[in-house]
Design a protein around this motif. Structure first.
Motif, PDB file in Angstrom:
ATOM      1  N   GLY A   1       5.784 -11.250   5.083  1.00  0.00           N
ATOM      2  CA  GLY A   1       5.622 -11.844   3.759  1.00  0.00           C
ATOM      3  C   GLY A   1       5.438 -10.859   2.625  1.00  0.00           C
ATOM      4  O   GLY A   1       5.392 -11.263   1.455  1.00  0.00           O
ATOM      5  N   ILE A   2       5.312  -9.553   2.936  1.00  0.00           N
ATOM      6  CA  ILE A   2       5.070  -8.581   1.874  1.00  0.00           C
ATOM      7  C   ILE A   2       5.973  -7.363   2.047  1.00  0.00           C
ATOM      8  O   ILE A   2       6.582  -7.169   3.105  1.00  0.00           O
ATOM      9  CB  ILE A   2       3.585  -8.141   1.853  1.00  0.00           C
ATOM     10  N   SER A   3       6.040  -6.519   0.999  1.00  0.00           N
ATOM     11  CA  SER A   3       6.912  -5.351   1.036  1.00  0.00           C
ATOM     12  C   SER A   3       6.306  -4.244   1.894  1.00  0.00           C
ATOM     13  O   SER A   3       5.114  -4.251   2.209  1.00  0.00           O
ATOM     14  CB  SER A   3       7.133  -4.829  -0.384  1.00  0.00           C
ATOM     15  N   ALA A   4       7.133  -3.264   2.232  1.00  0.00           N
ATOM     16  CA  ALA A   4       6.670  -2.129   3.035  1.00  0.00           C
ATOM     17  C   ALA A   4       5.594  -1.348   2.293  1.00  0.00           C
ATOM     18  O   ALA A   4       4.627  -0.869   2.884  1.00  0.00           O
ATOM     19  CB  ALA A   4       7.856  -1.220   3.376  1.00  0.00           C
TER      20      ALA A   4
ATOM     21  N   ILE B   1     -10.478  -4.084  -0.880  1.00  0.00           N
ATOM     22  CA  ILE B   1      -9.034  -4.251  -1.093  1.00  0.00           C
ATOM     23  C   ILE B   1      -8.582  -3.360  -2.236  1.00  0.00           C
ATOM     24  O   ILE B   1      -9.187  -3.353  -3.316  1.00  0.00           O
ATOM     25  CB  ILE B   1      -8.687  -5.726  -1.406  1.00  0.00           C
ATOM     26  N   ASP B   2      -7.522  -2.604  -2.005  1.00  0.00           N
ATOM     27  CA  ASP B   2      -6.944  -1.728  -3.022  1.00  0.00           C
ATOM     28  C   ASP B   2      -6.542  -2.556  -4.252  1.00  0.00           C
ATOM     29  O   ASP B   2      -5.850  -3.565  -4.109  1.00  0.00           O
ATOM     30  CB  ASP B   2      -5.704  -1.038  -2.424  1.00  0.00           C
ATOM     31  N   PRO B   3      -6.970  -2.148  -5.454  1.00  0.00           N
ATOM     32  CA  PRO B   3      -6.589  -2.899  -6.660  1.00  0.00           C
ATOM     33  C   PRO B   3      -5.081  -3.069  -6.820  1.00  0.00           C
ATOM     34  O   PRO B   3      -4.623  -4.028  -7.456  1.00  0.00           O
ATOM     35  CB  PRO B   3      -7.167  -2.051  -7.806  1.00  0.00           C
TER      36      PRO B   3
ATOM     37  N   LEU C   1     -16.303 -13.537  -4.032  1.00  0.00           N
ATOM     38  CA  LEU C   1     -16.085 -14.536  -2.980  1.00  0.00           C
ATOM     39  C   LEU C   1     -14.607 -14.928  -2.971  1.00  0.00           C
ATOM     40  O   LEU C   1     -14.073 -15.413  -3.965  1.00  0.00           O
ATOM     41  CB  LEU C   1     -16.965 -15.755  -3.239  1.00  0.00           C
ATOM     42  N   LEU C   2     -13.930 -14.706  -1.843  1.00  0.00           N
ATOM     43  CA  LEU C   2     -12.504 -15.029  -1.730  1.00  0.00           C
ATOM     44  C   LEU C   2     -12.264 -16.367  -1.039  1.00  0.00           C
ATOM     45  O   LEU C   2     -11.433 -17.155  -1.466  1.00  0.00           O
ATOM     46  CB  LEU C   2     -11.770 -13.912  -0.976  1.00  0.00           C
TER      47      LEU C   2
ATOM     48  N   HIS D   1      -3.107  -8.936  -6.021  1.00  0.00           N
ATOM     49  CA  HIS D   1      -2.401 -10.227  -5.959  1.00  0.00           C
ATOM     50  C   HIS D   1      -2.311 -10.777  -4.526  1.00  0.00           C
ATOM     51  O   HIS D   1      -1.994 -11.949  -4.336  1.00  0.00           O
ATOM     52  CB  HIS D   1      -0.987 -10.088  -6.534  1.00  0.00           C
ATOM     53  N   LEU D   2      -2.635  -9.924  -3.529  1.00  0.00           N
ATOM     54  CA  LEU D   2      -2.570 -10.361  -2.130  1.00  0.00           C
ATOM     55  C   LEU D   2      -3.942 -10.731  -1.566  1.00  0.00           C
ATOM     56  O   LEU D   2      -4.054 -11.071  -0.386  1.00  0.00           O
ATOM     57  CB  LEU D   2      -1.966  -9.252  -1.262  1.00  0.00           C
TER      58      LEU D   2
END
Length: 344
Positions: free
Chosen positions: A83-86, A107-109, A149-150, A113-114
């Motif tokens: 579902g995502i790019s390399a 999570i890397d900024p 909170l995600l 979006h992921l």
């Protein structure tokens, strides 16, 4: 628990006749890995391999090369690959912390979006968890966590570690998994002693010491009202209220004087400002201080030792350095270290 289930697949080996009793003990203490299967590895000797989250005293530790997971998804990459790019795939986090039923992840900024997709994937990997929060660092004197909170709506949980229970809200107080060895070390000393824990938090060292070492008394001091509240809850949760006395306040003001056989100073950054209070807490004949500090690589043990010696000289005491340990990298070029010193 290991941050990444694929990097530290620890296990122990035990005879079938002893396996069930041990499995129950490990599960109750939070040291059984619930995500990997128990395997029969030797039919003649009737040996089972039990997956664990840490080294178990009295057993040799083995790393499983062919671990079998209850869930077929073994990594974030497996779930998100299509579902995502390399480029995005390369930026996926490789590790996270599981605290009770909550997953804490950085999570890397660049792939912000992921974040929701990542959180959903983690819950597929860990069906026993129900909440995912994003770690955004810590701030202030109280080292308050910044967290987003995600998924989920319950940020309070009970974490099992080394046979102890720690209740906390992951958005309000810190819980470090990186100093488990030091907690275990402290849990083996102090029997029949009087101990002062000057920066107790929610009971990171106080609870393991009270549960396992059974000291005469621990005075646990915490300035942060949130952490102090959980400290009190954890004292009762672990049934050590007959051992631990909790105090809310600044260590410079509420640390008792002349009562301790042993003093824990398990804070970092400004711990040296409290060395006078730590030394004063010891009995007149002296005792042992476990002093934590964050120190540049170039003076990794020399600076904390010098600070202890200066504080002891000021109090007209002698110093014997018993041990020096690196806990973990605190930041680039900076180590979290511990120095054990006998003051007399």
């Amino acid at each position: 628990m290991p941050s990444d289930p694929m990097t530290m697949n620890k296990s122990i080996r035990v005879s079938i006749k002893d396996a069930e009793k041990l499995r129950i003990e490990l599960a109750e203490s939070g040291r059984l890995d619930p995500h990997r299967k128990i395997k029969l590895i030797d039919t003649e000797q009737r040996l089972l391999e039990i997956p664990v989250t840490e080294d178990i005293e009295g057993f040799e530790t083995f790393l499983q090369e062919d671990a079998e997971f209850y869930n077929k998804w073994q990594s974030l990459e497996d779930i998100l690959r299509k579902g995502i790019s390399a480029e995005e795939l390369n930026k996926l986090p490789s590790g996270w912390h599981i605290i009770g039923e909550i997953i804490v992840i950085t999570i890397d900024p660049a792939i912000d979006h992921l974040k929701q997709m990542i959180a959903e994937a983690l819950l597929r990997m860990y069906p026993s968890c129900n909440t995912v929060v994003r770690d955004l660092g810590i701030s202030g004197q109280f080292r308050l966590p910044k967290r987003e909170l995600l998924i989920g709506n319950n940020t309070e949980t009970i974490n099992k570690e080394h046979g102890c229970l720690f209740k906390l809200d992951v958005t309000k107080v810190m819980f470090s998994k990186g100093n488990l060895h030091e907690k275990k070390l402290m849990s083996k000393i102090g029997t029949h002693e009087t101990i002062v824990d000057m920066f107790a938090g929610i009971g990171y060292f106080t609870i393991p010491m009270a549960v396992h070492a059974k000291p005469e008394k621990i005075v646990a001091i915490e300035i942060n009202p949130e952490s102090y509240g959980y400290l009190k809850e954890n004292i009762f949760l672990n049934k050590v209220e007959n051992i631990v006395e909790a105090r809310n306040g600044d260590c410079a003001e509420v640390t008792p004087k002349g009562i301790a056989d042993r003093v824990l100073m398990g804070y970092v950054n400004t711990t040296h400002h409290y060395l006078d209070s730590g030394i004063a807490a010891l009995k007149p004949e002296g005792g042992i201080i476990h002093y934590h500090e964050t120190t540049p690589e170039s003076m990794v043990f020399s600076r904390p030792i010098e600070r202890i010696q200066d504080a002891a000289l000021k109090a007209e005491k002698k110093v014997e350095i018993l041990d020096c340990r690196k806990i973990k990298k605190y930041s680039p070029g900076v180590w979290h270290v511990v120095v054990d010193a006998r003051i007399s």
